[in-house]
Design a protein around this motif. Structure first.
Motif, PDB file in Angstrom:
ATOM      1  N   ALA A   1      23.935 -27.720  11.011  1.00 50.02           N
ATOM      2  CA  ALA A   1      24.560 -27.925  12.320  1.00 50.02           C
ATOM      3  C   ALA A   1      23.595 -28.699  13.210  1.00 50.02           C
ATOM      4  O   ALA A   1      22.412 -28.836  12.902  1.00 50.02           O
ATOM      5  CB  ALA A   1      24.892 -26.574  12.953  1.00 50.02           C
ATOM      6  N   LEU A   2      24.087 -29.209  14.330  1.00 47.34           N
ATOM      7  CA  LEU A   2      23.242 -29.959  15.257  1.00 47.34           C
ATOM      8  C   LEU A   2      22.032 -29.166  15.722  1.00 47.34           C
ATOM      9  O   LEU A   2      20.952 -29.707  15.920  1.00 47.34           O
ATOM     10  CB  LEU A   2      24.057 -30.385  16.482  1.00 47.34           C
ATOM     11  CG  LEU A   2      24.986 -31.563  16.314  1.00 47.34           C
ATOM     12  CD1 LEU A   2      25.798 -31.767  17.593  1.00 47.34           C
ATOM     13  CD2 LEU A   2      24.215 -32.818  15.981  1.00 47.34           C
ATOM     14  N   GLU A   3      22.222 -27.855  15.928  1.00 47.53           N
ATOM     15  CA  GLU A   3      21.139 -27.027  16.463  1.00 47.53           C
ATOM     16  C   GLU A   3      20.284 -26.364  15.385  1.00 47.53           C
ATOM     17  O   GLU A   3      19.377 -25.586  15.690  1.00 47.53           O
ATOM     18  CB  GLU A   3      21.698 -25.979  17.425  1.00 47.53           C
ATOM     19  CG  GLU A   3      22.636 -24.982  16.804  1.00 47.53           C
ATOM     20  CD  GLU A   3      24.097 -25.418  16.754  1.00 47.53           C
ATOM     21  OE1 GLU A   3      24.936 -24.537  16.561  1.00 47.53           O
ATOM     22  OE2 GLU A   3      24.400 -26.604  16.887  1.00 47.53           O
ATOM     23  N   THR A   4      20.540 -26.668  14.105  1.00 50.05           N
ATOM     24  CA  THR A   4      19.713 -26.136  13.022  1.00 50.05           C
ATOM     25  C   THR A   4      18.292 -26.652  13.192  1.00 50.05           C
ATOM     26  O   THR A   4      18.075 -27.837  13.433  1.00 50.05           O
ATOM     27  CB  THR A   4      20.269 -26.586  11.657  1.00 50.05           C
ATOM     28  OG1 THR A   4      21.583 -26.061  11.501  1.00 50.05           O
ATOM     29  CG2 THR A   4      19.401 -26.101  10.520  1.00 50.05           C
ATOM     30  N   LEU A   5      17.316 -25.759  13.082  1.00 51.64           N
ATOM     31  CA  LEU A   5      15.910 -26.140  13.230  1.00 51.64           C
ATOM     32  C   LEU A   5      15.327 -26.510  11.877  1.00 51.64           C
ATOM     33  O   LEU A   5      15.608 -25.862  10.868  1.00 51.64           O
ATOM     34  CB  LEU A   5      15.114 -24.999  13.853  1.00 51.64           C
ATOM     35  CG  LEU A   5      15.525 -24.627  15.277  1.00 51.64           C
ATOM     36  CD1 LEU A   5      14.737 -23.423  15.773  1.00 51.64           C
ATOM     37  CD2 LEU A   5      15.345 -25.803  16.219  1.00 51.64           C
ATOM     38  N   VAL A   6      14.493 -27.547  11.862  1.00 50.24           N
ATOM     39  CA  VAL A   6      13.933 -28.086  10.635  1.00 50.24           C
ATOM     40  C   VAL A   6      12.418 -28.182  10.789  1.00 50.24           C
ATOM     41  O   VAL A   6      11.917 -28.541  11.854  1.00 50.24           O
ATOM     42  CB  VAL A   6      14.498 -29.503  10.356  1.00 50.24           C
ATOM     43  CG1 VAL A   6      13.977 -30.051   9.055  1.00 50.24           C
ATOM     44  CG2 VAL A   6      16.009 -29.491  10.373  1.00 50.24           C
ATOM     45  N   VAL A   7      11.682 -27.865   9.715  1.00 50.70           N
ATOM     46  CA  VAL A   7      10.229 -28.027   9.699  1.00 50.70           C
ATOM     47  C   VAL A   7       9.828 -28.471   8.301  1.00 50.70           C
ATOM     48  O   VAL A   7      10.435 -28.065   7.309  1.00 50.70           O
ATOM     49  CB  VAL A   7       9.498 -26.716  10.112  1.00 50.70           C
ATOM     50  CG1 VAL A   7       9.705 -25.620   9.099  1.00 50.70           C
ATOM     51  CG2 VAL A   7       8.018 -26.968  10.338  1.00 50.70           C
TER      52      VAL A   7
ATOM     53  N   ARG B   1      16.103 -23.393   9.644  1.00 49.12           N
ATOM     54  CA  ARG B   1      16.468 -22.121  10.264  1.00 49.12           C
ATOM     55  C   ARG B   1      17.842 -22.332  10.868  1.00 49.12           C
ATOM     56  O   ARG B   1      18.004 -23.115  11.795  1.00 49.12           O
ATOM     57  CB  ARG B   1      15.489 -21.732  11.358  1.00 49.12           C
ATOM     58  CG  ARG B   1      15.839 -20.395  11.982  1.00 49.12           C
ATOM     59  CD  ARG B   1      14.900 -20.076  13.134  1.00 49.12           C
ATOM     60  NE  ARG B   1      15.149 -18.768  13.652  1.00 49.12           N
ATOM     61  CZ  ARG B   1      16.090 -18.463  14.542  1.00 49.12           C
ATOM     62  NH1 ARG B   1      16.881 -19.402  14.987  1.00 49.12           N
ATOM     63  NH2 ARG B   1      16.246 -17.240  14.974  1.00 49.12           N
ATOM     64  N   PRO B   2      18.847 -21.660  10.309  1.00 52.93           N
ATOM     65  CA  PRO B   2      20.202 -21.855  10.825  1.00 52.93           C
ATOM     66  C   PRO B   2      20.323 -21.369  12.263  1.00 52.93           C
ATOM     67  O   PRO B   2      19.535 -20.538  12.720  1.00 52.93           O
ATOM     68  CB  PRO B   2      21.075 -21.026   9.890  1.00 52.93           C
ATOM     69  CG  PRO B   2      20.161 -20.118   9.168  1.00 52.93           C
ATOM     70  CD  PRO B   2      18.783 -20.690   9.237  1.00 52.93           C
ATOM     71  N   PRO B   3      21.312 -21.883  12.988  1.00 52.21           N
ATOM     72  CA  PRO B   3      21.499 -21.448  14.375  1.00 52.21           C
ATOM     73  C   PRO B   3      21.870 -19.971  14.447  1.00 52.21           C
ATOM     74  O   PRO B   3      22.398 -19.407  13.491  1.00 52.21           O
ATOM     75  CB  PRO B   3      22.646 -22.318  14.884  1.00 52.21           C
ATOM     76  CG  PRO B   3      23.213 -22.999  13.703  1.00 52.21           C
ATOM     77  CD  PRO B   3      22.264 -22.876  12.571  1.00 52.21           C
ATOM     78  N   ILE B   4      21.590 -19.380  15.580  1.00 54.74           N
ATOM     79  CA  ILE B   4      21.920 -17.972  15.796  1.00 54.74           C
ATOM     80  C   ILE B   4      23.426 -17.851  15.957  1.00 54.74           C
ATOM     81  O   ILE B   4      24.038 -18.591  16.723  1.00 54.74           O
ATOM     82  CB  ILE B   4      21.196 -17.438  17.047  1.00 54.74           C
ATOM     83  CG1 ILE B   4      19.690 -17.511  16.838  1.00 54.74           C
ATOM     84  CG2 ILE B   4      21.630 -16.023  17.368  1.00 54.74           C
ATOM     85  CD1 ILE B   4      18.889 -17.200  18.075  1.00 54.74           C
ATOM     86  N   THR B   5      23.998 -16.917  15.222  1.00 56.52           N
ATOM     87  CA  THR B   5      25.448 -16.727  15.317  1.00 56.52           C
ATOM     88  C   THR B   5      25.786 -15.978  16.602  1.00 56.52           C
ATOM     89  O   THR B   5      24.933 -15.339  17.219  1.00 56.52           O
ATOM     90  CB  THR B   5      25.976 -15.922  14.118  1.00 56.52           C
ATOM     91  OG1 THR B   5      25.360 -14.638  14.129  1.00 56.52           O
ATOM     92  CG2 THR B   5      25.683 -16.625  12.806  1.00 56.52           C
ATOM     93  N   ALA B   6      27.038 -16.039  16.995  1.00 54.69           N
ATOM     94  CA  ALA B   6      27.483 -15.385  18.226  1.00 54.69           C
ATOM     95  C   ALA B   6      27.230 -13.886  18.179  1.00 54.69           C
ATOM     96  O   ALA B   6      26.939 -13.266  19.201  1.00 54.69           O
ATOM     97  CB  ALA B   6      28.962 -15.668  18.462  1.00 54.69           C
ATOM     98  N   ALA B   7      27.305 -13.276  17.000  1.00 60.67           N
ATOM     99  CA  ALA B   7      27.093 -11.840  16.879  1.00 60.67           C
ATOM    100  C   ALA B   7      25.652 -11.450  17.177  1.00 60.67           C
ATOM    101  O   ALA B   7      25.377 -10.326  17.581  1.00 60.67           O
ATOM    102  CB  ALA B   7      27.477 -11.371  15.481  1.00 60.67           C
TER     103      ALA B   7
END
Length: 131
Positions: free
Chosen positions: A23-29, A107-113
């Motif tokens: 996703a756009l907000e997925t973090l990459v390192v 690191r995938p984005p944080i889900t709404a839950a």
């Protein structure tokens, strides 16, 4: 005469990444730069691969090399695309390749839950204002 390179040349004609999870907000390192202490954004218990040594037959395109250079710190997919001035779809294809090769961690984005309840945050803010 050299000019801008067409996106389909950069991706080898591919239009979709090998993974849908970017996703756009997925973090990459970059995998070689990743340690749990240096990157607290990674989930605790994440198994980090040892520094990846590229085999002699591995050839990185200039764009994938730039991505690895940029990703010595956590960046979102959108930030990588902005820094490289490439369309997000192109960056997703390249990041998918790097992820498949084990050269980057995501690191995938944080889900709404997993997010905090807005009403709880409002109550905390109201309580702080009353102090």
């Amino acid at each position: 005469m050299s000019g801008p390179v067409r996106p389909y040349v950069i991706t080898g004609g591919r239009t979709a990444p090998s993974r849908d999870s970017l996703a756009l907000e997925t973090l990459v390192v970059a995998a070689g730069a990743a340690t749990a202490a240096e990157h607290p954004g990674l989930h605790p218990g994440t198994v980090l691969p040892p520094e990846t040594a590229l085999s002699p037959e591995t050839v990185l395109s200039p764009e994938t090399g730039e991505i690895l250079d940029l990703c010595v710190q956590l960046l979102s997919v959108a930030e990588v695309a902005a820094h490289l001035r490439q369309p997000v779809a192109v960056i997703k294809v390249l990041l998918g390749d790097l992820l498949d090769a084990g050269l980057v961690l995501v690191r995938p984005p944080i889900t709404a839950a997993e997010r905090h309840d807005p009403s709880l945050l409002k109550e905390v803010l109201d309580g702080l204002r009353q102090l």
